[in-house]
Design a protein around this motif. Structure first.
Motif, PDB file in Angstrom:
ATOM      1  N   GLU A   6      -4.031  11.579  -7.327  1.00  0.00           N
ATOM      2  CA  GLU A   6      -5.042  10.850  -6.585  1.00  0.00           C
ATOM      3  C   GLU A   6      -4.721  10.944  -5.106  1.00  0.00           C
ATOM      4  O   GLU A   6      -3.570  11.057  -4.707  1.00  0.00           O
ATOM      5  CB  GLU A   6      -5.068   9.380  -7.019  1.00  0.00           C
ATOM      6  N   ALA A   7      -5.766  10.866  -4.305  1.00  0.00           N
ATOM      7  CA  ALA A   7      -5.574  10.840  -2.864  1.00  0.00           C
ATOM      8  C   ALA A   7      -4.905   9.516  -2.504  1.00  0.00           C
ATOM      9  O   ALA A   7      -5.052   8.533  -3.219  1.00  0.00           O
ATOM     10  CB  ALA A   7      -6.919  10.976  -2.155  1.00  0.00           C
ATOM     11  N   PRO A   8      -4.151   9.502  -1.415  1.00  0.00           N
ATOM     12  CA  PRO A   8      -3.492   8.253  -1.030  1.00  0.00           C
ATOM     13  C   PRO A   8      -4.507   7.129  -0.888  1.00  0.00           C
ATOM     14  O   PRO A   8      -5.538   7.281  -0.264  1.00  0.00           O
ATOM     15  CB  PRO A   8      -2.861   8.582   0.326  1.00  0.00           C
ATOM     16  N   ALA A   9      -4.221   5.980  -1.501  1.00  0.00           N
ATOM     17  CA  ALA A   9      -5.126   4.834  -1.448  1.00  0.00           C
ATOM     18  C   ALA A   9      -4.579   3.817  -0.457  1.00  0.00           C
ATOM     19  O   ALA A   9      -3.427   3.866  -0.046  1.00  0.00           O
ATOM     20  CB  ALA A   9      -5.250   4.221  -2.834  1.00  0.00           C
ATOM     21  N   ALA A  10      -5.430   2.872  -0.108  1.00  0.00           N
ATOM     22  CA  ALA A  10      -4.998   1.806   0.799  1.00  0.00           C
ATOM     23  C   ALA A  10      -3.933   0.964   0.117  1.00  0.00           C
ATOM     24  O   ALA A  10      -3.880   0.876  -1.108  1.00  0.00           O
ATOM     25  CB  ALA A  10      -6.207   0.951   1.160  1.00  0.00           C
ATOM     26  N   LYS A  11      -3.056   0.321   0.918  1.00  0.00           N
ATOM     27  CA  LYS A  11      -1.989  -0.510   0.363  1.00  0.00           C
ATOM     28  C   LYS A  11      -2.567  -1.735  -0.314  1.00  0.00           C
ATOM     29  O   LYS A  11      -3.614  -2.246   0.069  1.00  0.00           O
ATOM     30  CB  LYS A  11      -1.020  -0.930   1.468  1.00  0.00           C
ATOM     31  N   LYS A  12      -1.827  -2.254  -1.328  1.00  0.00           N
ATOM     32  CA  LYS A  12      -2.266  -3.437  -2.052  1.00  0.00           C
ATOM     33  C   LYS A  12      -2.087  -4.684  -1.193  1.00  0.00           C
ATOM     34  O   LYS A  12      -1.304  -4.720  -0.267  1.00  0.00           O
ATOM     35  CB  LYS A  12      -1.463  -3.572  -3.359  1.00  0.00           C
ATOM     36  N   ALA A  13      -2.830  -5.727  -1.575  1.00  0.00           N
ATOM     37  CA  ALA A  13      -2.759  -6.990  -0.839  1.00  0.00           C
ATOM     38  C   ALA A  13      -1.401  -7.641  -1.034  1.00  0.00           C
ATOM     39  O   ALA A  13      -0.766  -7.473  -2.062  1.00  0.00           O
ATOM     40  CB  ALA A  13      -3.852  -7.932  -1.340  1.00  0.00           C
ATOM     41  N   THR A  14      -0.962  -8.375  -0.035  1.00  0.00           N
ATOM     42  CA  THR A  14       0.310  -9.088  -0.143  1.00  0.00           C
ATOM     43  C   THR A  14       0.097 -10.552   0.151  1.00  0.00           C
ATOM     44  O   THR A  14      -0.685 -10.916   1.031  1.00  0.00           O
ATOM     45  CB  THR A  14       1.346  -8.508   0.830  1.00  0.00           C
ATOM     46  N   PRO A  20      -7.606  -4.768   0.732  1.00  0.00           N
ATOM     47  CA  PRO A  20      -8.622  -3.989   1.442  1.00  0.00           C
ATOM     48  C   PRO A  20      -9.367  -3.095   0.448  1.00  0.00           C
ATOM     49  O   PRO A  20      -8.824  -2.700  -0.568  1.00  0.00           O
ATOM     50  CB  PRO A  20      -7.818  -3.149   2.438  1.00  0.00           C
ATOM     51  N   THR A  21     -10.599  -2.815   0.745  1.00  0.00           N
ATOM     52  CA  THR A  21     -11.363  -1.935  -0.136  1.00  0.00           C
ATOM     53  C   THR A  21     -10.792  -0.530  -0.028  1.00  0.00           C
ATOM     54  O   THR A  21     -10.420  -0.089   1.066  1.00  0.00           O
ATOM     55  CB  THR A  21     -12.854  -1.917   0.255  1.00  0.00           C
ATOM     56  N   PRO A  22     -10.704   0.150  -1.176  1.00  0.00           N
ATOM     57  CA  PRO A  22     -10.151   1.512  -1.131  1.00  0.00           C
ATOM     58  C   PRO A  22     -11.014   2.390  -0.236  1.00  0.00           C
ATOM     59  O   PRO A  22     -12.228   2.337  -0.291  1.00  0.00           O
ATOM     60  CB  PRO A  22     -10.217   1.990  -2.576  1.00  0.00           C
ATOM     61  N   LYS A  23     -10.352   3.165   0.611  1.00  0.00           N
ATOM     62  CA  LYS A  23     -11.110   4.036   1.503  1.00  0.00           C
ATOM     63  C   LYS A  23     -11.384   5.362   0.825  1.00  0.00           C
ATOM     64  O   LYS A  23     -10.622   5.828  -0.014  1.00  0.00           O
ATOM     65  CB  LYS A  23     -10.384   4.228   2.821  1.00  0.00           C
ATOM     66  N   GLU A  24     -12.492   5.937   1.197  1.00  0.00           N
ATOM     67  CA  GLU A  24     -12.874   7.259   0.707  1.00  0.00           C
ATOM     68  C   GLU A  24     -11.882   8.266   1.286  1.00  0.00           C
ATOM     69  O   GLU A  24     -11.571   8.212   2.473  1.00  0.00           O
ATOM     70  CB  GLU A  24     -14.292   7.566   1.186  1.00  0.00           C
ATOM     71  N   PRO A  25     -11.349   9.178   0.458  1.00  0.00           N
ATOM     72  CA  PRO A  25     -10.422  10.179   1.006  1.00  0.00           C
ATOM     73  C   PRO A  25     -11.113  11.015   2.082  1.00  0.00           C
ATOM     74  O   PRO A  25     -12.304  11.288   2.001  1.00  0.00           O
ATOM     75  CB  PRO A  25     -10.070  11.053  -0.200  1.00  0.00           C
ATOM     76  N   ASP A  30      -8.803  15.385   0.577  1.00  0.00           N
ATOM     77  CA  ASP A  30      -9.391  16.031  -0.602  1.00  0.00           C
ATOM     78  C   ASP A  30      -9.027  17.509  -0.650  1.00  0.00           C
ATOM     79  O   ASP A  30      -8.748  18.065  -1.718  1.00  0.00           O
ATOM     80  CB  ASP A  30     -10.916  15.864  -0.617  1.00  0.00           C
ATOM     81  N   GLY A  31      -8.995  18.157   0.509  1.00  0.00           N
ATOM     82  CA  GLY A  31      -8.611  19.575   0.546  1.00  0.00           C
ATOM     83  C   GLY A  31      -7.180  19.777   0.094  1.00  0.00           C
ATOM     84  O   GLY A  31      -6.890  20.672  -0.712  1.00  0.00           O
ATOM     85  N   GLU A  32      -6.268  18.949   0.593  1.00  0.00           N
ATOM     86  CA  GLU A  32      -4.861  19.040   0.186  1.00  0.00           C
ATOM     87  C   GLU A  32      -4.715  18.788  -1.310  1.00  0.00           C
ATOM     88  O   GLU A  32      -3.963  19.482  -1.998  1.00  0.00           O
ATOM     89  CB  GLU A  32      -4.007  18.037   0.975  1.00  0.00           C
TER      90      GLU A  32
END
Length: 147
Positions: A6-14, A20-25, A30-32
């Protein structure tokens, strides 16, 4: 079940903060990821090819042994192996074969698939082929950069 990348996702809440809402790669992410998946697929295909080659070698050896001993079927603790035969066409003269098909209207001897280069050649020459609708197929090309 196979693991997916999976593409790197936003960090989880602490501690009580909203996640935070997951950001679109990004296009770059996506190319990598696509290059990574292609590399993994190529490695698995190479492994599968090596297994196929080994299996073909063993199948040929078994067929020779079975033919030499007159055995057509045998069983192991894992299953049964048997020899089957079928007649297939090995065209020696395509011109003669094509003439035979046309003369006798035996188009059923051919598989139903249009030769894409031949079709494009007719289109480029301004010809319209009855019963066929041109379709532009898009695909993404990948070329690794030199390391």
């Amino acid at each position: 079940m196979p693991k997916t990348l999976e593409a790197p996702a936003a960090k989880k809440a602490t501690r009580g903060r909203a996640a935070p809402t997951p950001k679109e790669p990004t296009i770059g992410e996506d190319g990598e990821l696509l290059f990574t998946l292609r590399d993994r697929k190529r490695a698995l295909e190479a492994e599968a090819k090596a297994i196929e080659d080994q299996a073909k070698e063993i199948e040929e050896r078994l067929l020779q042994k079975m033919d030499a001993t007159g055995v057509e079927k045998f069983s192991t603790s894992r299953g049964t192996l048997s020899i089957s035969s079928s007649v297939v066409a090995d065209v020696q003269d395509w011109d003669a074969f094509g003439a035979y098909i046309v003369k006798n209207k035996f188009l059923h001897l051919l598989q139903r698939r249009v030769s894409e280069p031949a079709y494009r050649e007719l289109l480029d020459g301004g010809k319209k082929v009855p019963g066929v609708q041109p379709f532009t197929k898009k695909r993404l090309n990948m070329r690794a950069s030199a390391s």
